[in-house]
Design a protein around this motif. Structure first.
Motif, short mmCIF file in Angstrom:
data_model
loop_
_atom_site.label_atom_id
_atom_site.label_comp_id
_atom_site.label_asym_id
_atom_site.label_seq_id
_atom_site.Cartn_x
_atom_site.Cartn_y
_atom_site.Cartn_z
N GLY A 4 -74.89 26.53 36.45
CA GLY A 4 -75.53 25.30 35.97
C GLY A 4 -74.64 24.45 35.09
O GLY A 4 -74.96 23.31 34.81
N MET A 5 -73.50 25.02 34.63
CA MET A 5 -72.61 24.21 33.78
C MET A 5 -71.79 23.30 34.67
O MET A 5 -71.35 23.71 35.72
N THR A 27 -78.59 22.81 22.22
CA THR A 27 -78.43 21.73 23.20
C THR A 27 -77.36 20.75 22.74
O THR A 27 -76.53 20.30 23.53
N TYR A 30 -74.05 22.28 23.45
CA TYR A 30 -73.76 22.26 24.89
C TYR A 30 -73.31 20.86 25.35
O TYR A 30 -72.31 20.72 26.05
N THR A 231 -76.52 31.11 22.79
CA THR A 231 -75.94 30.61 24.03
C THR A 231 -74.43 30.85 23.90
O THR A 231 -73.96 31.16 22.80
N GLU A 283 -80.54 29.09 26.87
CA GLU A 283 -79.32 28.55 27.49
C GLU A 283 -79.68 27.58 28.63
O GLU A 283 -79.03 26.55 28.83
N ASP A 284 -80.75 27.92 29.35
CA ASP A 284 -81.20 27.04 30.44
C ASP A 284 -81.84 25.76 29.92
O ASP A 284 -81.76 24.71 30.56
N LYS A 287 -78.95 23.52 29.48
CA LYS A 287 -78.36 23.09 30.76
C LYS A 287 -79.26 22.11 31.51
O LYS A 287 -78.77 21.16 32.13
N CYS A 288 -80.56 22.36 31.47
CA CYS A 288 -81.48 21.44 32.15
C CYS A 288 -81.42 20.06 31.50
O CYS A 288 -81.53 19.04 32.20
N TYR A 357 -79.94 23.99 39.69
CA TYR A 357 -80.29 24.86 38.55
C TYR A 357 -80.61 26.27 39.02
O TYR A 357 -81.46 26.49 39.86
#
Ligand code: NAD
Length: 404
Positions: A4-5, A27, A30, A231, A283-284, A287-288, A357
């Motif tokens: 997802g990155m 977030t 990230y 994360t 972590e998701d 990424k989302c 994703y």
């Protein structure tokens, strides 16, 4: 693949409202890591609520100044921080947006605990004032700036109401036949289960109005319950550690269970534990949001809604997974919430899946959470904060006091 990155197609300037919080901090890191210019706004109200509730993050979170200094050391990147209240300081928000001309604003800055929002009249009123005014101030400031700023808001699966619709919950909208026979596609009916969830329903109407009236570009992420703590970015230095709430007001169910397991305390399941909930790893979450920023709706398109979830589980099944992993007991206590004892929940997350994703599933990081977080910092835990202390109404409160 890359889990997802990704490298964004262009570098964007992103203001993160609520960037000191549980979702906001990882977030912000990230987004900074993948190359965006990040600016954080936060009034540190979450830290103030810790003082009010007489509890603290299990993990030793550092001051914002320290966090940002360490991030600069490990990444070479600067994140400016602005300390103000988004719900109260309209002028500061308006000036910041006009001056910085962000491509996107990610809006986390709300009071997010359902139990806290039901604690008493002060907390109910605070939650409404803070959340509704904060969201409205943001929309109003963007309109006043005349800029094309993409709003990415963190909403909740709870707007749909649990167990009110049979079958899979679509992403925001449903087809209906209106009285008189006209076909339409409308927002999924809302059925909030707490004052907090009600503010997220009101947010949805604010978004719909400002999108229609001013053609703002808005993405509303209907997120599930977030679990996990760190994360890859918050792990770069212990001083970047993310917050971990385990108390009955702010601790989300899975993190609460992890803590109870580490303390050798029985896992407290409310009622039969038949409530089905949607989950996503922290972590998701980050990424989302990166994907949402990369894929803004076109100007004039309706509010884009994604269901930001990885999987659904029944609470008692979750408890069993953790009990099997750790050998702890499971105990049923009266439910402090007014809700159905059992509900089904099927949720579509097709849109994020179509953007590539690949969610982290529950099995993956659970044991690490127990050993690296819950167990490691358990000396900081105050077990008196684990049992429910907010009740949905007086009658429920009386039933629950039988537990003590
Ligand atoms: P959090 O309380 O840890 O973080 C929110 C941050 O916003 C805090 O740092 C707080 O100080 C700040 N804030 C609140 N009101 C503000 C204001 N008026 N002005 C400036 N800053 C303000 O909560 P979180 O878990 O990070 O949640 C962030 C968002 O994600 C919330 O909107 C929440 O509804 C949503 N969400 C969270 C979860 C979850 O499981 N944690 C699940 C679904 C949706």
């Amino acid at each position: 693949g890359t889990n997802g990155m990704f490298t964004p197609s262009e570098k964007k300037k992103v203001i993160v409202l609520g960037g000191d919080g549980f979702c906001g901090w990882p977030t912000a890191l990230y987004l900074s890591e993948i190359g965006h210019d990040v600016i954080i706004v936060d009034n540190l109200s979450r830290r103030a609520i810790d003082l009010e509730l007489e509890c603290d993050s299990l993990t030793p979170i550092q001051s914002m100044g320290e966090r940002l200094k360490v991030w600069k050391q490990v990444s070479g990147k600067e994140i400016p921080f602005h300390f103000f209240d988004v719900a109260k300081s309209y002028e500061l928000l308006r000036e910041l947006i006009a001056r910085e001309k962000p491509d996107a604003v990610v809006h986390f800055a709300e009071q997010r605990a359902a139990p806290y929002s039901m604690k008493g009249p002060y907390q109910k009123k605070y939650t409404i004032d803070n959340n509704v005014n904060g969201t409205h101030n943001l929309l109003c400031a963007i309109v006043e700036s005349g800029l094309d700023v993409h709003v990415v808001h963190l909403g909740t699966m709870g707007v749909y109401g649990y167990g009110t619709s049979g079958g899979e919950i679509p992403e925001g909208y449903i087809d209906v036949t209106l009285p008189g026979g006209r076909e339409s596609n409308i927002l999924h009916p809302m059925s909030p289960g707490s004052v907090y969830h009600m503010t997220k329903c009101l947010d949805q109407l604010l978004f719909q109005f400002y999108q229609r009236n001013d053609e703002l570009r808005i993405t509303d992420l209907h997120q599930g319950i977030v679990w996990g703590t760190n994360t890859p970015w918050t792990k770069k230095d212990e001083r970047l550690i993310n917050r971990f709430d385990y108390d009955s007001d702010y601790g989300t169910v899975l993190n609460r269970f992890l803590m109870q397991a580490a303390m050798g305390y029985p896992l407290t399941v409310y009622g039969t534990g038949g409530q089905t909930r949607a989950f996503i790893h922290i972590e998701d979450t980050a990424k989302c949001i990166g994907l949402a920023i990369e894929n803004p709706p076109k100007s004039g398109d309706r509010v884009e809604i994604f269901n930001q979830i990885a999987e659904t589980h029944r609470v008692r099944d979750l408890a069993k997974i953790i009990a099997d992993l750790t050998g702890c007991e499971v105990k049923s206590v009266n439910n402090p919430r007014k809700e159905a004892a059992e509900n089904e929940l099927e949720v579509s997350n097709k849109k994020f899946r179509s953007l590539g994703y690949e969610p982290i599933s529950l099995g993956t990081g659970l044991l690490e959470e127990v050993t690296q977080v819950a167990d490691k910092y358990k000396d900081r835990c105050d077990v008196d904060k684990i049992m429910p202390s907010s009740f949905w109404n007086k009658k429920i409160e009386e039933q629950c006091t039988d537990d003590v």
